[in-house]
Scaffold this motif. Sequence first.
Motif, PDB file in Angstrom:
ATOM      1  N   ALA A 167       0.860  -1.188   0.000  1.00 34.73           N
ATOM      2  CA  ALA A 167       0.000   0.000   0.000  1.00 34.73           C
ATOM      3  C   ALA A 167       0.895   1.236   0.000  1.00 34.73           C
ATOM      4  CB  ALA A 167      -0.911  -0.001   1.224  1.00 34.73           C
ATOM      5  N   LYS A 199       0.605   4.338   0.053  1.00 29.30           N
ATOM      6  CA  LYS A 199       0.431   5.533   0.879  1.00 29.30           C
ATOM      7  C   LYS A 199       1.271   5.494   2.150  1.00 29.30           C
ATOM      8  CE  LYS A 199      -3.703   4.714   3.763  1.00 29.30           C
ATOM      9  NZ  LYS A 199      -4.216   3.370   3.438  1.00 29.30           N
ATOM     10  N   ALA A 200       1.704   4.305   2.581  1.00 33.70           N
ATOM     11  CA  ALA A 200       2.528   4.224   3.794  1.00 33.70           C
ATOM     12  C   ALA A 200       3.857   4.948   3.603  1.00 33.70           C
ATOM     13  CB  ALA A 200       2.774   2.769   4.174  1.00 33.70           C
ATOM     14  N   ALA A 226      -7.755   1.810  -4.699  1.00 34.76           N
ATOM     15  CA  ALA A 226      -8.887   1.860  -3.773  1.00 34.76           C
ATOM     16  C   ALA A 226      -9.003   3.276  -3.232  1.00 34.76           C
ATOM     17  CB  ALA A 226      -8.688   0.875  -2.626  1.00 34.76           C
ATOM     18  N   MET A 234     -12.321  -0.380   9.713  1.00 37.42           N
ATOM     19  CA  MET A 234     -12.856   0.029   8.422  1.00 37.42           C
ATOM     20  C   MET A 234     -13.944  -0.915   7.949  1.00 37.42           C
ATOM     21  SD  MET A 234      -9.298   1.317   6.776  1.00 37.42           S
ATOM     22  CE  MET A 234      -9.831   2.623   5.697  1.00 37.42           C
ATOM     23  N   HIS A 254     -12.115  -7.046  -2.933  1.00 33.68           N
ATOM     24  CA  HIS A 254     -11.150  -6.381  -2.063  1.00 33.68           C
ATOM     25  C   HIS A 254     -11.853  -6.196  -0.726  1.00 33.68           C
ATOM     26  CE1 HIS A 254      -9.063  -2.355  -0.910  1.00 33.68           C
ATOM     27  NE2 HIS A 254      -8.346  -3.370  -0.464  1.00 33.68           N
ATOM     28  N   PHE A 312     -11.119  -5.169   3.203  1.00 32.53           N
ATOM     29  CA  PHE A 312     -10.120  -4.604   4.122  1.00 32.53           C
ATOM     30  C   PHE A 312     -10.835  -4.216   5.407  1.00 32.53           C
ATOM     31  CE2 PHE A 312      -7.610  -0.974   5.737  1.00 32.53           C
ATOM     32  CZ  PHE A 312      -6.340  -1.516   5.719  1.00 32.53           C
ATOM     33  N   ARG A 363       2.298  -0.273   6.492  1.00 30.65           N
ATOM     34  CA  ARG A 363       3.217   0.021   7.615  1.00 30.65           C
ATOM     35  C   ARG A 363       4.058  -1.180   8.036  1.00 30.65           C
ATOM     36  NH1 ARG A 363       0.611   3.098  11.496  1.00 30.65           N
ATOM     37  NH2 ARG A 363      -1.392   2.824  10.477  1.00 30.65           N
TER      38      ARG A 363
HETATM   39  C1  LIG Z   1      -4.180   2.370   4.238  1.00 36.84           C
HETATM   40  C2  LIG Z   1      -4.561   1.117   3.582  1.00 36.84           C
HETATM   41  C3  LIG Z   1      -3.703   0.017   3.633  1.00 36.84           C
HETATM   42  C4  LIG Z   1      -2.411   0.022   4.389  1.00 36.84           C
HETATM   43  O1  LIG Z   1      -2.611   0.020   5.744  1.00 36.84           O
HETATM   44  P1  LIG Z   1      -1.380  -0.272   6.714  1.00 36.84           P
HETATM   45  O2  LIG Z   1      -1.918  -0.114   8.073  1.00 36.84           O
HETATM   46  O3  LIG Z   1      -0.316   0.722   6.378  1.00 36.84           O
HETATM   47  O4  LIG Z   1      -0.909  -1.656   6.412  1.00 36.84           O
HETATM   48  C5  LIG Z   1      -4.079  -1.124   2.968  1.00 36.84           C
HETATM   49  N1  LIG Z   1      -5.237  -1.174   2.279  1.00 36.84           N
HETATM   50  C6  LIG Z   1      -6.091  -0.136   2.221  1.00 36.84           C
HETATM   51  C7  LIG Z   1      -7.350  -0.271   1.470  1.00 36.84           C
HETATM   52  C8  LIG Z   1      -5.799   1.041   2.873  1.00 36.84           C
HETATM   53  O5  LIG Z   1      -6.651   2.057   2.825  1.00 36.84           O
END
Ligand SMILES: *Cc1c(COP(=O)(O)O)cnc(C)c1O
Length: 403
Positions: free
Chosen positions: A57, A59-60, A100, A160, A192, A194, A278
């Motif tokens: 992911a 964004k980390a 996503a 989530m 997907h 999560f 992360r």
């Molecule tokens: C933010 C996010 C992740 C990554 O989360 P981590 O806690 O950094 O592992 C994975 N999948 C989705 C859909 C996210 O929004």
Amino acid sequence: MKPFGTIPPWWDAARMDRALAASSVATPCFVYDLDIVRDKVATLRAALPPGVGIHYAVKANPLPGIIAALAALVDGLDIASAGELALVESAAPHAHVSFAGPGKRDSEIEAAIRAGVTLNLESEGEADRALAIASRLGIAPKLAVRVNPDFSLKGSGMKMGGGAAAFGIDAERVAPLVRRLIQTGADWRGFHIFAGSQALDSEAIAATQAATVELAGRLAEEAGATPPLVNLGGGFGIPYFANDATVDVTFVGARLGDALAARADSLKTSRFAIELGRWLVGECGVYLSRVIDRKESRGETFLVTDGGLHHQLAASGNFGTVVRRNYPIAVATRFAEPPSEIVNIVGCLCTPLDKLGDSVSMPRADVGDVIAVFMAGAYGASASPAAFLGHGPAPEHIIGAAD
Ligand SMILES: *Cc1c(COP(=O)(O)O)cnc(C)c1O
């Protein structure tokens, strides 16, 4: 004196010297060690059942050098904006990418479809927009359905799923949408799912993954179609604070193997993946700042550094935490010395929120010494208000090698 988190085991004096050498130009800065990332991926691969892929992911940590290194080690990249798509296209042009995130603009959907990226649809409305854009472009879009599960990841720092959510389509409405996507000629890529983030409870992670496999099986049956890929989410946390547990990936991997062995017939030919941010990169990074001033105030010692919450918002305790606790922290330039005093380590911003170490036991540090805050590889540079107070962003350096 207050406790601080355990220094990640990879960080010994020799590695810290390499990080200091990389940063010799200027503080504050981030240093990321790819040797640690490589080690983490290898540990995870060894723990996961065969055939379960790993996604990163982005964004980390969206630094291009980190994206490129991870792309070579894992099976896919997950992005959450057109900005991240542009980064991924230049840093890792051949990666398998999925997108996503709620609130995808039409321009972002179009860019993703043109790039052959899988869109994880977050609502029926987004599905309609994606289908219309794809039809205008004359491209069969790659579409997966993000499911808002009917459970959440227990003990996760960020839930989530389980209730009403901005993320994903409620599980009970997924099957009709999948049938519609297939009927319209879209390239349906699967599910997907999560359920949460920053979970440290291995049993809860394993139970959530088993529930996720089961949910995917039920949805596939209802839809009458086998998903090519089931992205099981991730949510593996890292131990930021004193007494935090470490995720037992061997245990989690074994339990996932059991869940997959018992999966529904509707998933027999599906592939699976987990997606992590992360856990893969958090521990590879340190944030280094230099002591600018050493002062006493009413019996307490303050080390004032040239860094702060504008680069490490989470370490200051101001990003998603209720009670401020200390991240792992050390005097990098005296890493091997025993502690000899209790100090407060603060940043250079004029707000009392700007604390890096609250009442921590450290070797004596003077002006010019360098402070290391650990766990800085994820949600540091890119998730902090670098423009706040005009100090500007911190340079980011990479050491080590992913291959
Ligand atoms: C933010 C996010 C992740 C990554 O989360 P981590 O806690 O950094 O592992 C994975 N999948 C989705 C859909 C996210 O929004």
